[in-house]
Write an enzyme that holds these catalytic residues in place. Structure first.
Site, mmCIF file in Angstrom:
data_model
loop_
_atom_site.group_PDB
_atom_site.id
_atom_site.type_symbol
_atom_site.label_atom_id
_atom_site.label_comp_id
_atom_site.label_asym_id
_atom_site.label_seq_id
_atom_site.Cartn_x
_atom_site.Cartn_y
_atom_site.Cartn_z
ATOM 1 N N HIS A 194 0.867 -1.180 0.000
ATOM 2 C CA HIS A 194 0.000 0.000 0.000
ATOM 3 C C HIS A 194 0.902 1.227 0.000
ATOM 4 O O HIS A 194 1.863 1.292 0.775
ATOM 5 C CB HIS A 194 -0.895 -0.010 1.244
ATOM 6 N N ARG A 208 -2.312 1.053 -7.422
ATOM 7 C CA ARG A 208 -1.380 1.001 -6.293
ATOM 8 C C ARG A 208 0.045 0.610 -6.655
ATOM 9 O O ARG A 208 1.004 1.106 -6.077
ATOM 10 C CB ARG A 208 -1.881 -0.017 -5.272
ATOM 11 N N HIS A 259 0.694 -4.941 2.257
ATOM 12 C CA HIS A 259 -0.712 -4.708 2.612
ATOM 13 C C HIS A 259 -1.613 -5.887 2.281
ATOM 14 O O HIS A 259 -2.468 -6.254 3.071
ATOM 15 C CB HIS A 259 -1.178 -3.464 1.853
HETATM 16 C C1 SIN Z 1 -7.532 1.646 1.883
HETATM 17 O O1 SIN Z 1 -8.407 2.108 2.589
HETATM 18 O O2 SIN Z 1 -6.705 2.318 1.283
HETATM 19 C C2 SIN Z 1 -7.431 0.152 1.776
HETATM 20 C C3 SIN Z 1 -8.490 -0.359 0.920
HETATM 21 C C4 SIN Z 1 -8.053 -1.638 0.278
HETATM 22 O O3 SIN Z 1 -6.981 -2.157 0.597
HETATM 23 O O4 SIN Z 1 -8.757 -2.100 -0.606
#
Ligand code: SIN
Length: 538
Positions: free
Chosen positions: A236, A281, A342
């Site tokens: 993330h 991402r 993440h």
């Molecule tokens: C976030 O709130 O950025 C995480 C959402 C996700 O991982 O899908």
């Protein structure tokens, strides 16, 4: 002690509890929670659930955004199944009483948030605490169901597998450490459902909670299930960078509402990308990594100070309050952020009904690889996937349970008496193994990989893994030891998958193979376990 039920669900997040409530009308369900029922990865989810609920949005566009994010590896048939079921899943949750944030002008409609890679606003959320709201409602619903029993502080060690009449493997239950009683129990069931979430703790820096140690992946693998696409670990882009709080996520929704990534000099990090801060991402995390390497800065900043302070406090209460407690007012100061592990996009390979291919064994949610995420998961598609696949898995498991005899009472080979009460002379060595794996995974198998780095990681892992296995064979079973043993399996599967993909695609970026190579690698990476353990690996 032997406990029997029709369904054994390992994990109590959104996948496990959604499954449990759907099969409960048809049989008894044991749910295992390694900590408390609500101490799950789901509970921490901030962003929300992606689903087409807006009048200007279409299912086709959600499908197309998901396929684009998956970088050629998402399975279109699965994408369609999951996306098409989205609106129905949201309706069910609304009926159950999940308090999603409503639109100001239309209080009967959910407010739609925006995240990276989505062409429309389509994230249904409960402010920035969506997971907590879901977890609470699902847990309450399961707790009042007579057919569901949640066992807290129960950590699954291994699955119990026997040979079926046709000589194939069948999973009939699990060996489980009751942490309070300090005993190993046997749980028998007609079907076993792995819903243990992901494995972020295999990396030094992660947004995941302590329990995210890939337990389901490791025990499923040991029992003979196949693993797919584990090289695709999603980092993330925006984990809070703060010495006192290391795994706190700053939701992508902050960028969805106008937050901008900037360098310490105030330059826009995503200035060269057409989608800017709302690119997928993989792209944003790599751009931040490059910027940090270029400047030598330990982090970049997420700036939302141009938004009205009241809006920031109201839309992101959890993030606002958490940062405020650390002395940071995000409405007035930019937030220091770094990428962190993440989400595990790969997992145990399952079909469109959550079946692993091993009889009696299902996998749902982050532990599984359905084909939805491909090489890079689209934001907020994971909670949606868990809901849809729990629903489909429940249909398939119900049918399997109905035609399956209750397993004969498996006489597990008993935890070796010699090990009982044998604590290692230096338990700290287990902690050292943990640290070692997490550090070399971060350094060599992180955002940027190369053949050399992967080779270095493989060599180090082989040594540590041997030591862990020796500990496991010789000493009393212990929570930390079980987790680190699982983490070592996960690390091994990630390294092997990454080494076999000689290209760069989605979340897998290799300096040795920087180009995408469709002719040779537009396919899943599937690993087979040629030596599944028939009885629990004592
Ligand atoms: C976030 O709130 O950025 C995480 C959402 C996700 O991982 O899908």
């Amino acid at each position: 002690m032997i406990s029997k039920s029709d369904y054994l669900v390992i994990g109590s997040g959104i996948a496990g509890l959604s499954f449990a409530r759907k099969v409960a009308p048809y049989g008894t369900v044991n749910v295992l929670a390694k900590k408390t029922a609500c101490d799950t990865n789901t509970n921490l989810a901030q962003g929300g659930i992606a689903a087409v609920m807006g009048t200007d949005d279409t299912l086709e566009e959600h499908v197309s955004d998901t396929l684009a994010s998956g970088a050629g590896l998402s399975h279109e048939d699965v994408v369609r199944v999951v996306v098409n079921a989205g609106p129905k899943m949201i309706e069910e949750l609304l009926e159950l009483g999940v308090p999603f944030t409503a639109q100001v002008d239309h209080p009967d409609l959910p407010e739609l948030g925006r995240e990276g890679g989505h062409s429309h606003r389509r994230i249904i959320h409960a402010k920035d605490m969506t997971g907590q709201a879901l977890q609470k409602v699902l847990a309450e619903d399961c707790l009042k169901n007579q057919n569901i029993r949640i066992h807290e502080l129960h950590l699954a060690l291994d699955l119990l597998t026997v040979k079926d009449k046709d000589d194939s493997l069948r999973v009939v239950g699990a060996w489980v450490l009751d942490r309070e009683g300090g005993v190993v129990k046997t749980f028998l069931a007609k079907t076993v459902i792995l819903a243990t979430g992901g494995s972020g703790r295999v990396y030094l820096y992660t947004t995941n909670p302590d329990g995210a140690t890939g337990d389901g992946l490791a025990i499923g693998w040991r029992a003979g299930a196949r693993a797919a696409n584990l090289e695709f670990v999603q980092f993330h882009p925006t984990c809070l960078y703060h010495p006192k709080l290391k795994n706190f996520l700053i939701s992508e929704a902050v960028r969805g509402e106008g937050g901008r990534l900037v360098t310490r000099e105030g330059e826009l990090v995503m200035r060269d990308h057409p989608q800017g801060d709302l690119a997928c991402r993989d792209v944003v995390a790599l751009a931040i990594d490059r910027e940090m390497k270029r400047s030598g800065a330990p982090c970049v900043f997420l700036d939302v100070t141009h938004k009205p302070s009241a809006f920031v406090r109201e839309r992101f209460p959890k993030i606002y309050q958490t940062c405020r407690l650390l002395g940071l007012d995000i409405a007035k100061e930019p937030i220091p952020v770094v990428p962190a592990a993440h989400y595990q996009c790969g997992g145990l390979l399952v079909d469109a009904w959550s079946r692993t291919g091993v009889k009696g064994l299902y996998a749902i949610g982050e532990v599984s690889a359905t084909g939805l995420h491909g090489a890079n998961r689209l934001a907020s598609n994971s909670l949606l996937e868990a809901l849809v696949m729990a629903d489909r898995g429940a249909q398939a498991a119900r049918e399997e349970a109905a035609r399956t005899e209750f397993p004969p009472e498996v006489e597990p080979p008993g935890w070796p008496a010699a090990r009982l009460g044998r604590t290692p002379p230096e338990a700290v060595l287990i902690a050292h193994s943990w640290d070692e794996i997490r550090r070399f995974m971060w350094n060599y198998v992180g955002l940027v990989r190369s053949d050399q780095r992967l080779g270095m990681a493989a060599k180090r892992l082989a040594m540590v893994k041997n030591e862990i296995d020796e500990f496991f064979r010789n000493f009393e079973v212990d929570y930390d030891l079980v987790e680190v043993r699982n983490i070592a399996v996960v690390a091994d599967l990630i390294i092997r998958s990454a080494a076999s993909r000689r290209e760069s695609r989605g979340l897998h970026y290799s300096l040795s193979w920087p180009e995408r190579d469709d002719p040779n690698f537009k396919k899943d990476t599937v690993l087979f376990n040629s030596e599944p353990s028939l009885l629990p690996s004592a």
